[in-house]
Scaffold this motif. Structure first.
Motif, short mmCIF file in Angstrom:
data_model
loop_
_atom_site.label_atom_id
_atom_site.label_comp_id
_atom_site.label_asym_id
_atom_site.label_seq_id
_atom_site.Cartn_x
_atom_site.Cartn_y
_atom_site.Cartn_z
N TYR A 106 0.81 -1.21 0.00
CA TYR A 106 0.00 0.00 0.00
C TYR A 106 0.85 1.26 0.00
O TYR A 106 2.00 1.26 0.45
CB TYR A 106 -0.90 0.02 1.24
N GLY A 107 0.25 2.33 -0.47
CA GLY A 107 0.88 3.64 -0.42
C GLY A 107 -0.16 4.71 -0.67
O GLY A 107 -1.28 4.44 -1.12
N ILE A 108 0.19 5.95 -0.38
CA ILE A 108 -0.71 7.07 -0.65
C ILE A 108 -0.81 7.28 -2.16
O ILE A 108 0.21 7.34 -2.84
CB ILE A 108 -0.21 8.35 0.04
N ASP A 109 -2.02 7.38 -2.66
CA ASP A 109 -2.24 7.66 -4.08
C ASP A 109 -2.29 9.18 -4.23
O ASP A 109 -3.35 9.80 -4.12
CB ASP A 109 -3.55 7.01 -4.54
N PHE A 110 -1.14 9.79 -4.46
CA PHE A 110 -1.06 11.25 -4.46
C PHE A 110 -1.88 11.88 -5.58
O PHE A 110 -2.49 12.94 -5.38
CB PHE A 110 0.41 11.69 -4.55
N ALA A 111 -1.91 11.25 -6.73
CA ALA A 111 -2.69 11.80 -7.84
C ALA A 111 -4.18 11.78 -7.51
O ALA A 111 -4.90 12.76 -7.72
CB ALA A 111 -2.42 11.03 -9.13
N ALA A 112 -4.66 10.66 -6.97
CA ALA A 112 -6.07 10.56 -6.58
C ALA A 112 -6.39 11.53 -5.46
O ALA A 112 -7.47 12.14 -5.43
CB ALA A 112 -6.39 9.13 -6.15
N GLU B 133 10.55 8.20 4.71
CA GLU B 133 10.79 9.65 4.72
C GLU B 133 10.43 10.27 3.37
O GLU B 133 9.89 11.36 3.30
CB GLU B 133 12.24 9.94 5.08
N SER B 134 10.73 9.56 2.28
CA SER B 134 10.42 10.11 0.95
C SER B 134 8.92 10.21 0.73
O SER B 134 8.44 11.19 0.13
CB SER B 134 11.06 9.24 -0.14
N GLU B 135 8.14 9.23 1.20
CA GLU B 135 6.69 9.31 1.08
C GLU B 135 6.13 10.48 1.89
O GLU B 135 5.25 11.21 1.42
CB GLU B 135 6.04 8.00 1.55
N LEU B 136 6.65 10.65 3.09
CA LEU B 136 6.18 11.74 3.94
C LEU B 136 6.58 13.10 3.37
O LEU B 136 5.82 14.07 3.48
CB LEU B 136 6.72 11.57 5.35
N THR B 137 7.75 13.17 2.75
CA THR B 137 8.18 14.42 2.12
C THR B 137 7.27 14.77 0.95
O THR B 137 6.89 15.94 0.76
CB THR B 137 9.64 14.31 1.65
N GLU B 138 6.90 13.76 0.16
CA GLU B 138 5.98 14.01 -0.96
C GLU B 138 4.63 14.49 -0.44
O GLU B 138 4.01 15.39 -1.02
CB GLU B 138 5.81 12.75 -1.80
N LEU B 139 4.17 13.91 0.67
CA LEU B 139 2.91 14.36 1.26
C LEU B 139 3.04 15.81 1.73
O LEU B 139 2.13 16.62 1.53
CB LEU B 139 2.53 13.46 2.43
N LYS C 239 13.34 2.59 11.06
CA LYS C 239 13.07 3.53 12.13
C LYS C 239 11.85 4.38 11.79
O LYS C 239 11.51 4.56 10.62
CB LYS C 239 14.28 4.44 12.37
N HIS C 240 11.22 4.89 12.82
CA HIS C 240 10.06 5.74 12.63
C HIS C 240 10.50 7.15 12.23
O HIS C 240 11.44 7.70 12.80
CB HIS C 240 9.24 5.81 13.92
N THR C 241 9.80 7.72 11.25
CA THR C 241 10.03 9.10 10.85
C THR C 241 8.83 9.94 11.26
O THR C 241 7.75 9.82 10.67
CB THR C 241 10.23 9.22 9.33
N PRO C 242 8.95 10.78 12.29
CA PRO C 242 7.82 11.65 12.65
C PRO C 242 7.53 12.61 11.50
O PRO C 242 8.45 13.14 10.86
CB PRO C 242 8.34 12.41 13.88
N PHE C 243 6.24 12.86 11.25
CA PHE C 243 5.92 13.72 10.11
C PHE C 243 6.53 15.09 10.27
O PHE C 243 7.03 15.67 9.29
CB PHE C 243 4.40 13.83 9.93
N ASP D 76 10.49 18.17 6.72
CA ASP D 76 10.94 19.39 6.06
C ASP D 76 10.36 20.59 6.81
O ASP D 76 9.63 20.44 7.81
CB ASP D 76 10.56 19.43 4.57
N GLY D 77 10.69 21.78 6.32
CA GLY D 77 10.27 23.00 7.00
C GLY D 77 8.76 23.17 7.03
O GLY D 77 8.19 23.63 8.04
#
Length: 259
Positions: free
Chosen positions: A23-29, A56-62, A87-91, A95-96
């Motif tokens: 699974y992953g976030i469907d950013f286009a949808a 981290e890359s998925e969260l950065t895209e979000l 490891k866990h990446t807190p949202f 990024d800034g």
């Protein structure tokens, strides 16, 4: 799931992308479905019920999409101490924009099994957003002194217990996955990266309504996937003694063999 309605707003539910139970976030949808003017995005990281730990890359895209749409991201990170790999990446850390426009929610209730002593807290790096959150606090429930003491004990003295718990849960996760493949070869299920929950589609195994089937034929209570917008799936809790998990698997196998 009901937060928006309770404050008189609408919620838009956008299904995750699912490719062979990955699974992953469907950013286009997501970009298409959410109307202009929406002001918040609810994230579950790690994800309940699919057991996914976002990268981290998925969260950065979000965060980049959130910045484009001016969303505040509310991130439920209740299972963040129950990761089996990585490891866990807190949202708020990606990024800034995420740092200045997020509310990240935590609790010892999941990891330390303290639902009877409810305690949760928010991490909000932006002082102005934190002040808005604090001003809304009159609507929150009050926490008892016992809950504060339990949380303090969990976080200050509970690491050896958490480490032992994680090893035990990982063994249960691996055993469950192995037995699902052996006993129910047609079933589809996720690789659980975090949480103590297994997401399973038993329909290919012959159960049209798996949650009802397992309750009636095996005496097993699971969470029906329809609560998460995925009818036909189930969420199985493997946070239990190994002997209980083995007994449940035996009962489930007998139920399917009766079909």
């Amino acid at each position: 799931l009901h937060a928006a309605r309770r404050v008189g707003k609408e919620s838009v539910h956008v299904p995750l992308r699912n490719e062979a139970e990955r699974y992953g976030i469907d950013f286009a949808a997501l970009d298409r479905a959410v109307p202009q003017g929406a002001d918040a995005y609810f994230l579950c990281n790690p994800h309940n019920p699919i057991g996914k730990a976002y990268t981290e890359s998925e969260l950065t895209e979000l965060s980049e999409l959130a910045a484009d749409r001016a969303w505040t991201v509310v991130s439920d990170e209740a299972h963040c101490e129950l990761l089996y790999e990585g490891k866990h990446t807190p949202f708020f850390s990606v990024d800034g924009y995420a740092r200045e426009n997020s509310v990240c929610l935590y609790t010892p209730g999941k990891t330390y099994n303290l639902p009877g002593l409810p305690f949760s807290f928010a991490v909000i790096p932006n002082p102005a957003l934190r002040e808005r959150f604090t001003e809304a606090g009159y609507a929150f429930g009050h926490i008892s002194g016992f809950s504060f003491l339990a949380a303090q004990a969990a976080y200050s003295e509970g690491e050896p217990w958490r480490a032992a718990l994680l090893a035990y849960l990982k063994a249960n996760r691996d055993r469950l996955a192995s037995e699902l493949r052996r006993r129910f070869p047609l079933a589809a299920f996720t690789h659980t990266e975090a949480t103590f929950l297994q997401w399973i589609d038993f329909r290919p195994q012959g159960a049209a309504d798996p949650a009802s089937f397992l309750k009636e034929k095996a005496g097993i209570i699971v969470t029906d996937g329809k609560h998460y917008g995925a009818e036909g799936y189930i969420r199985l809790n493997f946070g239990c003694p190994a002997r209980v998990l083995d007994r449940a698997l035996d009962l489930m196998q007998a139920a399917f063999e009766s079909l």
